[in-house]
Write a protein that holds these residues in place. Sequence first.
Motif, short mmCIF file in Angstrom:
data_model
loop_
_atom_site.label_atom_id
_atom_site.label_comp_id
_atom_site.label_asym_id
_atom_site.label_seq_id
_atom_site.Cartn_x
_atom_site.Cartn_y
_atom_site.Cartn_z
N LEU A 1 0.81 -1.23 0.00
CA LEU A 1 0.00 0.00 0.00
C LEU A 1 0.83 1.27 0.00
O LEU A 1 0.28 2.36 -0.13
N HIS A 2 2.13 1.15 0.18
CA HIS A 2 2.93 2.39 0.28
C HIS A 2 4.25 2.19 -0.42
O HIS A 2 5.22 1.68 0.14
N ASN A 3 4.30 2.58 -1.68
CA ASN A 3 5.47 2.27 -2.51
C ASN A 3 5.85 3.51 -3.31
O ASN A 3 5.00 4.24 -3.81
N VAL B 1 2.05 8.05 -3.07
CA VAL B 1 1.89 8.14 -1.62
C VAL B 1 2.62 9.37 -1.07
O VAL B 1 3.36 10.05 -1.79
N ASP B 2 2.39 9.66 0.21
CA ASP B 2 3.06 10.77 0.88
C ASP B 2 2.78 12.12 0.21
O ASP B 2 3.59 13.05 0.30
N GLY B 3 1.66 12.24 -0.46
CA GLY B 3 1.31 13.50 -1.10
C GLY B 3 1.95 13.69 -2.47
O GLY B 3 1.69 14.67 -3.16
N GLU C 1 4.89 16.10 6.55
CA GLU C 1 6.21 16.51 7.03
C GLU C 1 7.06 17.07 5.89
O GLU C 1 8.19 17.47 6.11
N TYR C 2 6.52 17.03 4.70
CA TYR C 2 7.29 17.47 3.54
C TYR C 2 6.70 18.76 2.97
O TYR C 2 5.53 19.06 3.16
N ASP C 3 7.52 19.47 2.19
CA ASP C 3 6.99 20.56 1.38
C ASP C 3 6.24 19.96 0.20
O ASP C 3 6.71 18.95 -0.34
N THR D 1 -2.25 8.99 4.91
CA THR D 1 -1.44 10.13 5.31
C THR D 1 -0.14 9.76 6.01
O THR D 1 -0.11 8.92 6.92
N HIS D 2 0.93 10.38 5.52
CA HIS D 2 2.16 10.49 6.30
C HIS D 2 1.89 11.68 7.20
O HIS D 2 1.85 12.82 6.74
N ILE D 3 1.66 11.42 8.45
CA ILE D 3 1.13 12.43 9.36
C ILE D 3 2.13 13.55 9.59
O ILE D 3 3.30 13.45 9.26
N SER E 1 -0.04 6.06 7.15
CA SER E 1 1.08 5.45 6.45
C SER E 1 2.25 5.24 7.41
O SER E 1 2.51 6.06 8.28
N HIS E 2 2.95 4.14 7.22
CA HIS E 2 4.13 3.78 8.00
C HIS E 2 4.07 4.27 9.45
O HIS E 2 4.85 5.10 9.89
N LEU E 3 3.13 3.69 10.16
CA LEU E 3 2.94 4.01 11.59
C LEU E 3 4.22 3.74 12.36
O LEU E 3 4.80 2.66 12.28
N SER F 1 5.78 -1.51 2.45
CA SER F 1 7.24 -1.42 2.41
C SER F 1 7.75 0.01 2.59
O SER F 1 8.86 0.21 3.06
N ASP F 2 6.94 1.01 2.21
CA ASP F 2 7.46 2.38 2.10
C ASP F 2 8.74 2.34 1.26
O ASP F 2 9.65 3.13 1.46
N GLY F 3 8.79 1.40 0.34
CA GLY F 3 10.01 1.18 -0.42
C GLY F 3 9.85 1.58 -1.86
O GLY F 3 9.12 2.51 -2.20
ZN LIG Z 1 6.04 8.78 4.14
#
Ligand SMILES: [Zn+2]
Length: 619
Positions: A95-97, A124-126, A198-200, A226-228, A256-258, A392-394
Amino acid sequence: MTLNESSPEPFLSLPFLRLCGAVLLFTASVRPATATSTLIREGRVIDGTGAPARLADVRLEGDRIVSVEPGLRPAAGEKVVEARGKVVAPGFIDLHNHSDRQIFEMPDAATQAAQGITTLVVGVDGGGPLPVGEFLARLDAAPAAVNVATMVGEGNVRTKVMGEDFKRPARPAEIAAMRELVAQGMDEGAFGLSSGLEYDPGYYSTTDELVALAEVAAARGGFYATHIRNEADETMRALAEAMEIGWRAHIPVHISHLKLGTVGVWGRTAEALRILHDAARENDVTADWYPYNFWASTTYVLTPGRDFEDRQTWVRALHDVGGPENVLITHFPKDHSYDGKTLAAVAASKRQDPADVLMDIVRRGNADILGTSMSEADVAAFLRDPLVMVSSDGGIEIAHPRGAGTYPRVLGRYVREQRVVPLATAIQKMTGMPARRLRLADRGVLRPGMKADVVVFDPRTVIDRSTAADPQARPAGIEHVFVNGVAVVEGGRSTGARPGRALRSLPRNVGHEQPLDRPAVHEVRGQDLVQVARPHARVPDVVRVDGQRDPAAAVLQAARPADDDAAAQSTLLDHPLQGIEDLLGPLLPARSLGIAGRADVEADEDVALGLRHGPILSE
Ligand SMILES: [Zn+2]
């Protein structure tokens, strides 16, 4: 054939079972094995629902699983895979690649397929592709080895509208323009909205702004991943914000990636999980997680504030990760001599204070870093939680070993060696749960009728081998991987085949041509609902509950056939929620009813229509 013997759902209606039984029988008896079929023999089937292993043969034909039962005989010319002692499971759904671009540069996706991933979710991550439709069309034209789905990224949407002037809240006209882009992304096939706060530029997005965009995704059946805003000392507040967005926008929320990424919050898994579980009583809430106690990101995320010239901030940041020896610089474009060294080592060699080195790095740009900043006990505790699944966030080639090692590491380290969760539970967290999160009805469970995404691995030997020094090293024990019925890994080696598909979240009214196995939904007979809505002229025949619906919206929908009957409608609306919730309380994970009007069904069909946001089929 007991379709639902292993279903976690407590209740399913008879018509649903009858329907599925009928169609299952059809596929099991009519299709002969042919030269395009594969028989996986004598494996231990773990089907992705959480049910324990059982011995069975599995036949794939074309892009479908057609049989799962013991004693199948190979047909002439049929490819046979001997799987005695091996586990046969659905392909893993990540779910997070971060392979958004690499999927075109390296379409074999070798590190992904090699660990059993058959579907990956990007955007992912926006971040992620815009326009979504163009991205998916490109994948149609140049398929990869694995299936690819995407989110629409809040950050990229924001950049498209606000450009370089993003360090402020968006104005109403800008929010309206962003909503249009989210709508377009969803309409073109995105599965939901992602954010990376957490990102721009996501960092500057207000909660209100996020709610406004999430509403658009919600209306199209999407979820909010969400990457919170903070994965450090402010984690609890950041989780609460995500829950608020879900509640206000009526959208399922997926964290995402708790993780608990600073010493200040270590050990507080119970508190974090309580935030999720409390919200899950009212909403559909899930999370994903990766099996490493260090993260990979950039120097930016070390500072929750954005005052890069405040030295105290950096001193504090280094304390939070447990010191400069816990920060490994993997890539610093301005000085490659830093690559592969810890911040402590660079500081020692320059005879400088680590905080000063860090400030210098940020002034000169930014560096990719690994931060060893999680407690192993916390990592394990999150895996045990029923709302948490594996991701994986990979990506195909990333600096963190999770890009190549996540799934085998869970199976080898967390299941076999540490026994943190049972094998069938781990598989469910890699297959059935993420499929359900996506509302993907024809993948994630190993049953006849589903798409033939299948992994065969050896539970005694499976293990990751990727490390920070060799992040692309292939795992051991993943022996065969099929995507849409075609082998992409055979005997542990990539075949070079590219049978993957671009998956689109286009909702379908599946009616009675529903897939053989959609994610099971609860159903309640209409006559029960009569007690709630007796005066209603046309009481819905079947109420179906999928954890994604708002009862108010559902009741309105139910009332819609009586649009011309104002009295009936107002009666239903006068006091519907309490009654329905009382009725369905024991079945309901959330405020979430789907109601199908009998009027929409052919008179002799004892079957409900699909939900407004129905299950998604791959084609
Ligand atoms: Zn993230």
